[in-house]
Design an enzyme around this catalytic site. Sequence first.
Site, PDB file in Angstrom:
ATOM      1  N   SER A   1       0.819  -1.271   0.040  1.00  0.00           N
ATOM      2  CA  SER A   1       0.094   0.135  -0.018  1.00  0.00           C
ATOM      3  C   SER A   1       0.764   1.163   0.086  1.00  0.00           C
ATOM      4  O   SER A   1       1.892   1.147   0.412  1.00  0.00           O
ATOM      5  CB  SER A   1      -0.856  -0.267   1.349  1.00  0.00           C
ATOM      6  OG  SER A   1      -1.655   1.131   1.633  1.00  0.00           O
TER       7      SER A   1
ATOM      8  N   TYR B   1      -1.978  -0.939  10.537  1.00  0.00           N
ATOM      9  CA  TYR B   1      -1.767  -1.265   9.170  1.00  0.00           C
ATOM     10  C   TYR B   1      -0.768  -0.803   8.443  1.00  0.00           C
ATOM     11  O   TYR B   1       0.233  -1.476   7.613  1.00  0.00           O
ATOM     12  CB  TYR B   1      -3.190  -0.497   8.439  1.00  0.00           C
ATOM     13  CG  TYR B   1      -3.214  -0.827   7.170  1.00  0.00           C
ATOM     14  CD1 TYR B   1      -3.728  -2.078   6.568  1.00  0.00           C
ATOM     15  CD2 TYR B   1      -2.997   0.201   6.193  1.00  0.00           C
ATOM     16  CE1 TYR B   1      -3.858  -2.251   5.130  1.00  0.00           C
ATOM     17  CE2 TYR B   1      -3.219  -0.034   4.876  1.00  0.00           C
ATOM     18  CZ  TYR B   1      -3.719  -1.180   4.338  1.00  0.00           C
ATOM     19  OH  TYR B   1      -3.728  -1.691   3.089  1.00  0.00           O
TER      20      TYR B   1
HETATM   21  P1  NAP Z   1     -10.924  -6.725   1.145  1.00  0.00           P
HETATM   22  O1  NAP Z   1     -12.076  -6.281   0.071  1.00  0.00           O
HETATM   23  O2  NAP Z   1     -11.223  -6.154   2.610  1.00  0.00           O
HETATM   24  O3  NAP Z   1     -10.495  -8.138   0.987  1.00  0.00           O
HETATM   25  C1  NAP Z   1      -9.717  -8.739   1.573  1.00  0.00           C
HETATM   26  C2  NAP Z   1      -9.314 -10.052   1.133  1.00  0.00           C
HETATM   27  O4  NAP Z   1      -8.558 -10.810   2.259  1.00  0.00           O
HETATM   28  C3  NAP Z   1     -10.700 -11.004   1.314  1.00  0.00           C
HETATM   29  O5  NAP Z   1     -10.660 -11.800   0.294  1.00  0.00           O
HETATM   30  C4  NAP Z   1     -10.421 -11.835   2.475  1.00  0.00           C
HETATM   31  O6  NAP Z   1     -11.200 -12.839   2.698  1.00  0.00           O
HETATM   32  C5  NAP Z   1      -9.118 -11.846   2.896  1.00  0.00           C
HETATM   33  N1  NAP Z   1      -8.714 -12.123   4.226  1.00  0.00           N
HETATM   34  C6  NAP Z   1      -8.649 -11.343   5.313  1.00  0.00           C
HETATM   35  N2  NAP Z   1      -8.383 -11.834   6.498  1.00  0.00           N
HETATM   36  C7  NAP Z   1      -8.200 -13.190   6.119  1.00  0.00           C
HETATM   37  C8  NAP Z   1      -7.618 -14.401   6.797  1.00  0.00           C
HETATM   38  N3  NAP Z   1      -7.428 -14.055   8.069  1.00  0.00           N
HETATM   39  N4  NAP Z   1      -7.350 -15.377   6.138  1.00  0.00           N
HETATM   40  C9  NAP Z   1      -7.550 -15.379   4.910  1.00  0.00           C
HETATM   41  N5  NAP Z   1      -7.950 -14.745   4.054  1.00  0.00           N
HETATM   42  C10 NAP Z   1      -8.191 -13.332   4.498  1.00  0.00           C
HETATM   43  O7  NAP Z   1      -9.567  -5.908   0.842  1.00  0.00           O
HETATM   44  P2  NAP Z   1      -9.012  -5.228  -0.609  1.00  0.00           P
HETATM   45  O8  NAP Z   1      -9.209  -3.751  -0.568  1.00  0.00           O
HETATM   46  O9  NAP Z   1      -9.268  -6.172  -1.813  1.00  0.00           O
HETATM   47  O10 NAP Z   1      -7.389  -5.471  -0.253  1.00  0.00           O
HETATM   48  C11 NAP Z   1      -6.690  -6.549  -0.849  1.00  0.00           C
HETATM   49  C12 NAP Z   1      -5.186  -6.011  -0.599  1.00  0.00           C
HETATM   50  O11 NAP Z   1      -4.816  -4.326  -1.263  1.00  0.00           O
HETATM   51  C13 NAP Z   1      -4.955  -5.698   0.991  1.00  0.00           C
HETATM   52  O12 NAP Z   1      -3.440  -6.346   1.058  1.00  0.00           O
HETATM   53  C14 NAP Z   1      -4.954  -4.228   1.353  1.00  0.00           C
HETATM   54  O13 NAP Z   1      -4.195  -4.015   2.361  1.00  0.00           O
HETATM   55  C15 NAP Z   1      -4.231  -3.724  -0.437  1.00  0.00           C
HETATM   56  N6  NAP Z   1      -5.070  -2.444  -0.409  1.00  0.00           N
HETATM   57  C16 NAP Z   1      -6.223  -2.204  -0.709  1.00  0.00           C
HETATM   58  C17 NAP Z   1      -6.549  -0.859  -0.787  1.00  0.00           C
HETATM   59  C18 NAP Z   1      -7.820  -0.245  -1.295  1.00  0.00           C
HETATM   60  O14 NAP Z   1      -8.175   0.959  -1.434  1.00  0.00           O
HETATM   61  N7  NAP Z   1      -8.585  -1.330  -0.948  1.00  0.00           N
HETATM   62  C19 NAP Z   1      -5.351   0.092  -0.894  1.00  0.00           C
HETATM   63  C20 NAP Z   1      -4.134  -0.322  -0.745  1.00  0.00           C
HETATM   64  C21 NAP Z   1      -3.658  -1.655  -0.543  1.00  0.00           C
HETATM   65  P3  NAP Z   1     -12.022 -13.702   3.671  1.00  0.00           P
HETATM   66  O15 NAP Z   1     -12.765 -12.530   4.573  1.00  0.00           O
HETATM   67  O16 NAP Z   1     -13.060 -14.517   2.847  1.00  0.00           O
HETATM   68  O17 NAP Z   1     -11.206 -14.400   4.569  1.00  0.00           O
END
Ligand code: NAP
Length: 280
Positions: free
Chosen positions: A142, A155
Amino acid sequence: MKVLRGKTALLTGASRGIGIPIAKALAEQGVNLILVARNTDNLNKASKELKSSSVKVFTIAFDLGKIDQLSDLVDEADTLINGVDILINNAGIDVCVPYHKMNTEDIDQIINVNLTAPMILSKLFLPKMFERGEGHIVNIASLSGLVGTPYDESYTASKHGLVGFSRSLRITATGESYPVGISVICPGFISDTGMWADAEREANVKAPSSIGTSSPEKVAKAVVTAITKNKLEVIVNPTPFRPLLLLQSLFPSLAPWLTQKSGTTQLMKEVAYHYLNERE
Ligand code: NAP
């Protein structure tokens, strides 16, 4: 890794959010997929959406917080298909409340899922990639891995750790001529789906216009480019971010002022107090 067709990727965080477009982009390149997350229904839904593509898709329901069981995940992945060529550590969690109000368990879980699990999975898959003579590890960090994000200390710490881990492993890999590429992707605010889109909706806020938002497809594209062009670090943000990084590394004490000026401090304060009020 120039040719992706026929390779196999294990993608964590594949049940929703940014994981879905990453899976689609890899499937379009002919990459077989092992989708990992906890929620079985969402994993099956994601897998069904990919079934029309010509690639093989498997799912493994697994809690990445269970660090001492990660070798079981790796063993299971190996039995599904002829080994894993690409590891994408995409799963991530955030608990955004004022730091002194954080539960210790939340801090532990953020570090486990966002940092320790990617590090252990990389360690477990590396020898297998050496044996195969090829591999690539992509860590989804991120902008919070490059600068301090206010009201998001755990985070930010986990993502700084993931960036540092990726940089360090990449240098070792280059020095040792590993046949394995290491990349880290640093997205800013992502629109439409994922944890920031959830926060915008739930806390009724908008990302500052000075920083803007990127589509989740941009992150997916960055993942494919990082693998095929073996890029170390890719920032996904609509406005140039590296000049800001340069300024902050030359004058670290400017960081609070710059972050405030961009509107991020006030924004994250609103998000943190929204979630704190919900919790209490
Ligand atoms: P999200 O919609 O909250 O999805 C998170 C994913 O991680 C889900 O598939 C969730 O699946 C899985 N997960 C969470 N806890 C878990 C656990 N204990 N074991 C196994 N799987 C787990 O998040 P996102 O926005 O897609 O983020 C994806 C990545 O991008 C992350 O690393 C986040 O930090 C990074 N990121 C996101 C943004 C943004 O603006 N969205 C910006 C910068 C970086 P389950 O709940 O089914 O387990």
